[in-house]
Motif scaffolding. Structure first.
Motif, PDB file in Angstrom:
ATOM      1  N   MET A  11     -42.941 -18.778  49.505  1.00 11.62           N
ATOM      2  CA  MET A  11     -42.181 -17.906  48.231  1.00 11.62           C
ATOM      3  C   MET A  11     -42.318 -17.641  47.102  1.00 11.62           C
ATOM      4  SD  MET A  11     -38.049 -16.913  48.271  1.00 11.62           S
ATOM      5  CE  MET A  11     -37.272 -14.894  48.288  1.00 11.62           C
ATOM      6  N   VAL A  12     -42.466 -16.276  46.958  1.00 13.59           N
ATOM      7  CA  VAL A  12     -42.724 -16.680  45.496  1.00 13.59           C
ATOM      8  C   VAL A  12     -41.396 -15.795  44.834  1.00 13.59           C
ATOM      9  CG1 VAL A  12     -44.601 -16.170  42.559  1.00 13.59           C
ATOM     10  CG2 VAL A  12     -45.301 -16.346  45.605  1.00 13.59           C
ATOM     11  N   LEU A  13     -41.067 -16.188  43.869  1.00 13.04           N
ATOM     12  CA  LEU A  13     -39.754 -15.916  42.760  1.00 13.04           C
ATOM     13  C   LEU A  13     -40.654 -14.852  41.802  1.00 13.04           C
ATOM     14  CD1 LEU A  13     -37.407 -18.447  43.605  1.00 13.04           C
ATOM     15  CD2 LEU A  13     -37.138 -15.632  44.765  1.00 13.04           C
ATOM     16  N   ASP A  14     -39.917 -14.139  41.814  1.00 11.06           N
ATOM     17  CA  ASP A  14     -40.716 -13.092  40.275  1.00 11.06           C
ATOM     18  C   ASP A  14     -39.830 -12.723  39.552  1.00 11.06           C
ATOM     19  OD1 ASP A  14     -41.574 -11.526  38.495  1.00 11.06           O
ATOM     20  OD2 ASP A  14     -42.645  -9.905  40.416  1.00 11.06           O
ATOM     21  N   GLY A  15     -40.200 -13.391  38.029  1.00 12.68           N
ATOM     22  CA  GLY A  15     -39.171 -13.617  37.060  1.00 12.68           C
ATOM     23  C   GLY A  15     -39.533 -12.716  36.185  1.00 12.68           C
ATOM     24  N   GLY A  16     -40.673 -11.968  36.366  1.00 15.91           N
ATOM     25  CA  GLY A  16     -41.800 -11.485  35.091  1.00 15.91           C
ATOM     26  C   GLY A  16     -42.830 -12.082  34.527  1.00 15.91           C
ATOM     27  N   PRO A  17     -42.739 -11.735  32.885  1.00 17.83           N
ATOM     28  CA  PRO A  17     -43.718 -12.482  32.535  1.00 17.83           C
ATOM     29  C   PRO A  17     -43.397 -13.751  31.895  1.00 17.83           C
ATOM     30  CG  PRO A  17     -43.717 -10.310  31.603  1.00 17.83           C
ATOM     31  CD  PRO A  17     -43.086 -11.022  32.662  1.00 17.83           C
ATOM     32  N   CYS A  18     -43.520 -15.448  31.767  1.00 17.37           N
ATOM     33  CA  CYS A  18     -43.532 -16.248  31.227  1.00 17.37           C
ATOM     34  C   CYS A  18     -42.844 -15.771  29.818  1.00 17.37           C
ATOM     35  CB  CYS A  18     -44.105 -17.366  31.091  1.00 17.37           C
ATOM     36  SG  CYS A  18     -44.451 -18.292  33.098  1.00 17.37           S
ATOM     37  N   ASN A  19     -41.736 -16.871  28.933  1.00 13.25           N
ATOM     38  CA  ASN A  19     -41.540 -15.741  27.852  1.00 13.25           C
ATOM     39  C   ASN A  19     -42.556 -17.044  26.669  1.00 13.25           C
ATOM     40  OD1 ASN A  19     -40.204 -15.321  25.360  1.00 13.25           O
ATOM     41  ND2 ASN A  19     -39.064 -16.997  25.167  1.00 13.25           N
ATOM     42  N   VAL A  20     -42.630 -18.928  27.247  1.00 11.28           N
ATOM     43  CA  VAL A  20     -43.473 -19.103  26.026  1.00 11.28           C
ATOM     44  C   VAL A  20     -44.904 -18.656  26.561  1.00 11.28           C
ATOM     45  CG1 VAL A  20     -43.342 -21.803  25.304  1.00 11.28           C
ATOM     46  CG2 VAL A  20     -41.560 -20.747  25.719  1.00 11.28           C
ATOM     47  N   GLY A  21     -45.540 -18.990  27.517  1.00 10.31           N
ATOM     48  CA  GLY A  21     -47.027 -19.060  28.197  1.00 10.31           C
ATOM     49  C   GLY A  21     -47.284 -20.096  28.055  1.00 10.31           C
ATOM     50  N   ILE A  22     -47.312 -21.278  27.547  1.00 11.34           N
ATOM     51  CA  ILE A  22     -47.805 -22.737  28.012  1.00 11.34           C
ATOM     52  C   ILE A  22     -47.193 -23.641  28.410  1.00 11.34           C
ATOM     53  CG2 ILE A  22     -49.980 -22.389  26.293  1.00 11.34           C
ATOM     54  CD1 ILE A  22     -48.985 -24.237  24.277  1.00 11.34           C
ATOM     55  N   GLU A  23     -47.712 -24.483  28.636  1.00  9.94           N
ATOM     56  CA  GLU A  23     -47.203 -25.554  28.762  1.00  9.94           C
ATOM     57  C   GLU A  23     -46.456 -26.441  28.438  1.00  9.94           C
ATOM     58  OE1 GLU A  23     -50.024 -24.513  31.569  1.00  9.94           O
ATOM     59  OE2 GLU A  23     -50.740 -25.476  29.540  1.00  9.94           O
ATOM     60  N   SER A  24     -45.264 -27.857  29.223  1.00  9.82           N
ATOM     61  CA  SER A  24     -44.346 -27.862  27.708  1.00  9.82           C
ATOM     62  C   SER A  24     -44.670 -29.442  27.222  1.00  9.82           C
ATOM     63  CB  SER A  24     -43.013 -28.277  28.770  1.00  9.82           C
ATOM     64  OG  SER A  24     -43.328 -29.669  29.534  1.00  9.82           O
ATOM     65  N   THR A  25     -44.154 -29.339  25.808  1.00 15.29           N
ATOM     66  CA  THR A  25     -44.754 -30.832  25.075  1.00 15.29           C
ATOM     67  C   THR A  25     -43.321 -31.338  26.068  1.00 15.29           C
ATOM     68  OG1 THR A  25     -44.210 -28.902  22.975  1.00 15.29           O
ATOM     69  CG2 THR A  25     -43.700 -31.905  23.367  1.00 15.29           C
ATOM     70  N   ILE A  26     -45.235 -32.388  25.956  1.00 20.99           N
ATOM     71  CA  ILE A  26     -44.547 -34.569  26.613  1.00 20.99           C
ATOM     72  C   ILE A  26     -44.812 -35.098  24.980  1.00 20.99           C
ATOM     73  CG2 ILE A  26     -44.643 -35.615  28.644  1.00 20.99           C
ATOM     74  CD1 ILE A  26     -46.098 -33.176  29.750  1.00 20.99           C
ATOM     75  N   ILE A  27     -43.347 -36.410  26.172  1.00 18.53           N
ATOM     76  CA  ILE A  27     -43.141 -36.738  25.124  1.00 18.53           C
ATOM     77  C   ILE A  27     -42.779 -38.320  25.826  1.00 18.53           C
ATOM     78  CG2 ILE A  27     -40.319 -36.459  24.317  1.00 18.53           C
ATOM     79  CD1 ILE A  27     -40.502 -37.742  21.880  1.00 18.53           C
ATOM     80  N   ASN A  28     -42.871 -39.298  25.057  1.00 17.94           N
ATOM     81  CA  ASN A  28     -43.019 -40.565  25.655  1.00 17.94           C
ATOM     82  C   ASN A  28     -41.801 -41.629  25.183  1.00 17.94           C
ATOM     83  OD1 ASN A  28     -42.887 -42.721  27.533  1.00 17.94           O
ATOM     84  ND2 ASN A  28     -44.867 -43.673  25.983  1.00 17.94           N
ATOM     85  N   LEU A  29     -40.723 -41.130  25.859  1.00 22.65           N
ATOM     86  CA  LEU A  29     -39.163 -42.271  25.752  1.00 22.65           C
ATOM     87  C   LEU A  29     -39.428 -43.361  26.707  1.00 22.65           C
ATOM     88  CD1 LEU A  29     -36.941 -39.343  24.608  1.00 22.65           C
ATOM     89  CD2 LEU A  29     -38.062 -40.660  22.958  1.00 22.65           C
ATOM     90  N   SER A  30     -40.224 -44.064  26.804  1.00 21.19           N
ATOM     91  CA  SER A  30     -40.244 -45.025  28.129  1.00 21.19           C
ATOM     92  C   SER A  30     -39.769 -46.335  27.610  1.00 21.19           C
ATOM     93  CB  SER A  30     -41.055 -44.976  28.863  1.00 21.19           C
ATOM     94  OG  SER A  30     -42.242 -45.349  28.791  1.00 21.19           O
ATOM     95  N   GLY A  31     -40.328 -46.505  26.313  1.00 18.32           N
ATOM     96  CA  GLY A  31     -40.305 -47.649  25.471  1.00 18.32           C
ATOM     97  C   GLY A  31     -41.543 -47.514  24.222  1.00 18.32           C
ATOM     98  N   GLY A  32     -41.199 -48.016  22.967  1.00 19.08           N
ATOM     99  CA  GLY A  32     -41.415 -47.941  21.435  1.00 19.08           C
ATOM    100  C   GLY A  32     -41.293 -47.032  20.958  1.00 19.08           C
ATOM    101  N   ARG A  33     -42.221 -46.775  20.230  1.00 18.16           N
ATOM    102  CA  ARG A  33     -42.295 -45.579  19.004  1.00 18.16           C
ATOM    103  C   ARG A  33     -42.694 -44.412  20.290  1.00 18.16           C
ATOM    104  NH1 ARG A  33     -47.379 -44.479  14.659  1.00 18.16           N
ATOM    105  NH2 ARG A  33     -46.557 -42.594  14.204  1.00 18.16           N
ATOM    106  N   PRO A  34     -41.951 -44.008  19.708  1.00 18.39           N
ATOM    107  CA  PRO A  34     -42.090 -42.256  20.643  1.00 18.39           C
ATOM    108  C   PRO A  34     -43.291 -41.471  19.831  1.00 18.39           C
ATOM    109  CG  PRO A  34     -39.625 -42.353  19.710  1.00 18.39           C
ATOM    110  CD  PRO A  34     -40.129 -43.662  19.237  1.00 18.39           C
ATOM    111  N   ARG A  35     -43.982 -41.171  20.904  1.00 18.96           N
ATOM    112  CA  ARG A  35     -45.217 -40.608  21.279  1.00 18.96           C
ATOM    113  C   ARG A  35     -45.542 -39.414  21.570  1.00 18.96           C
ATOM    114  NH1 ARG A  35     -50.227 -42.563  19.781  1.00 18.96           N
ATOM    115  NH2 ARG A  35     -51.963 -41.034  20.602  1.00 18.96           N
ATOM    116  N   ILE A  36     -46.081 -37.898  21.547  1.00 11.51           N
ATOM    117  CA  ILE A  36     -46.108 -37.254  22.438  1.00 11.51           C
ATOM    118  C   ILE A  36     -47.667 -37.582  23.339  1.00 11.51           C
ATOM    119  CG2 ILE A  36     -47.443 -34.498  21.846  1.00 11.51           C
ATOM    120  CD1 ILE A  36     -44.256 -34.986  20.188  1.00 11.51           C
ATOM    121  N   LEU A  37     -46.987 -37.429  23.698  1.00 15.23           N
ATOM    122  CA  LEU A  37     -48.737 -37.154  25.209  1.00 15.23           C
ATOM    123  C   LEU A  37     -49.297 -36.078  25.403  1.00 15.23           C
ATOM    124  CD1 LEU A  37     -46.708 -40.111  27.790  1.00 15.23           C
ATOM    125  CD2 LEU A  37     -48.199 -40.517  25.806  1.00 15.23           C
TER     126      LEU A  37
END
Length: 344
Positions: free
Chosen positions: A158-184
């Motif tokens: 099934m494909v649920l149709d919600g119209g065009p995506c508002n942001v348009g590119i994938e999410s920011t990913i940040i590592n919080l698993s240990g040490g200095r927070p870092r954008i991955l």
């Protein structure tokens, strides 16, 4: 009717089938994050390597504790500021999390999407959903339901149709698993935005490399190999050198060299398709030139759809005018374009 569609989609997911649904970033290909058979089905449909982790989407902050342990204070601060929204946070995984979700790592990536259909589906389903972008592995992400239908046909229940995506590119990913927070993986939530909430955040290495001039651009790749260029041994979605790519070869060219590059292409009898901030140039058909907005938020909303349209035009190459370098609002877009342009 909407409630009935959500319930039907949730029932398919509980059966271990795949359902595509809209998020604010791109359309996701959803599967039950606690069902290894369903996750294998998802990997097979996408053609995705089994070592490539997937993001778990949850409905509420309370649900995070089912998936992660040793959650740091920075997580709660960022969640308060950016969830629901286009931010994925990497945490230490709970013992119950499947290796199929994490790619065998000791971390898990989580987010709450900011889309009413996604949230309604997650609530109806009652658990976590892995939901990588609903496209074949490495290809352009979908921002319309039709993109998913065109790519997967009957591979998705099934494909649920919600119209065009508002942001348009994938999410920011940040590592919080240990040490200095870092954008991955950069996205539309910038380093500056994150730093304003939790202090020092390490940015990813710049992955953008432009053509040096119009003469040699046709003979070289306009991106460097940034596989695993996150500066971390944590594998995350979208960090391969080649990703988010159309089938037509793509080049990113600086504004100051843009017209000379097009002229050089014409001399070499190359049929060029264009994404630019500039209006259509004489000599180009309307169908071969797409002018996009100069604001990063609007550009991000439009870029994948524009590239999908041009990819159907049977050109020799797609030429994208490079966005500004100095504005941090463009960092996620630069990342996607550099990976789309990479060729081994």
């Amino acid at each position: 009717m909407r409630d009935a569609l959500i319930e039907k989609a949730a029932s398919f997911l509980k059966e271990g089938l795949l359902v595509s649904f809209p998020t604010e970033t791109v359309y996701g290909l959803g599967a039950d994050a606690s069902n290894e058979t369903a996750i294998r089905r998802l990997y097979q449909a996408k053609g995705r390597p089994s070592t490539h982790p997937v993001i778990v989407h949850v409905h509420s902050l309370d649900a995070v504790r089912n998936w992660a342990v040793d959650i740091p204070p920075e997580f709660f601060k960022l969640a308060e500021s950016f969830w629901p929204g286009p931010l994925t946070m990497v945490l230490k995984r709970a013992n119950s999390v499947l290796n199929a979700v994490t790619g065998g790592q000791d971390t898990v990536a989580l987010r709450i999407p900011k889309h009413p259909i996604a949230l309604a589906l997650l609530e109806a389903f009652g658990g976590g959903l892995v939901a990588p972008s609903a496209n074949k592995f490495g290809r352009l992400s979908p921002t319309l339901a039709q993109h998913v239908i065109d790519e997967f046909k009957d591979e998705v229940a099934m494909v649920l149709d919600g119209g065009p995506c508002n942001v348009g590119i994938e999410s920011t990913i940040i590592n919080l698993s240990g040490g200095r927070p870092r954008i991955l993986r950069p996205g539309m939530i910038s380093v500056d935005m994150l730093s304003s909430v939790i202090g020092d955040v390490e940015a990813p290495a710049n992955s953008v490399t432009h053509a040096t001039n119009a003469k040699n651009a046709l003979a070289q790749v306009v991106a460097t190999d940034t596989a695993s260029d996150t500066g971390s041994d944590i594998r995350v979605p979208g960090a391969l050198a080649s990703h988010y790519a159309p089938e037509t070869p793509l080049h990113v060219v600086p504004s100051h060299d843009f017209y000379s590059f097009l002229e050089e292409c014409a001399k070499n009898n190359r049929r060029v398709l264009v994404v630019s901030f500039k209006p259509q140039h004489s000599g180009f058909e309307p169908s071969s030139w797409i002018t996009l907005a100069q604001e990063p938020e609007e550009f991000a909303r439009q870029i994948y759809g524009a590239l999908r349209l041009l990819d159907k035009r049977n050109g020799d190459l797609i030429v994208v005018e490079s966005p500004p370098d100095k504005d941090t609002g463009w960092s996620g877009i630069h990342d996607r374009l550099s990976r789309a342009a990479f060729r081994e």
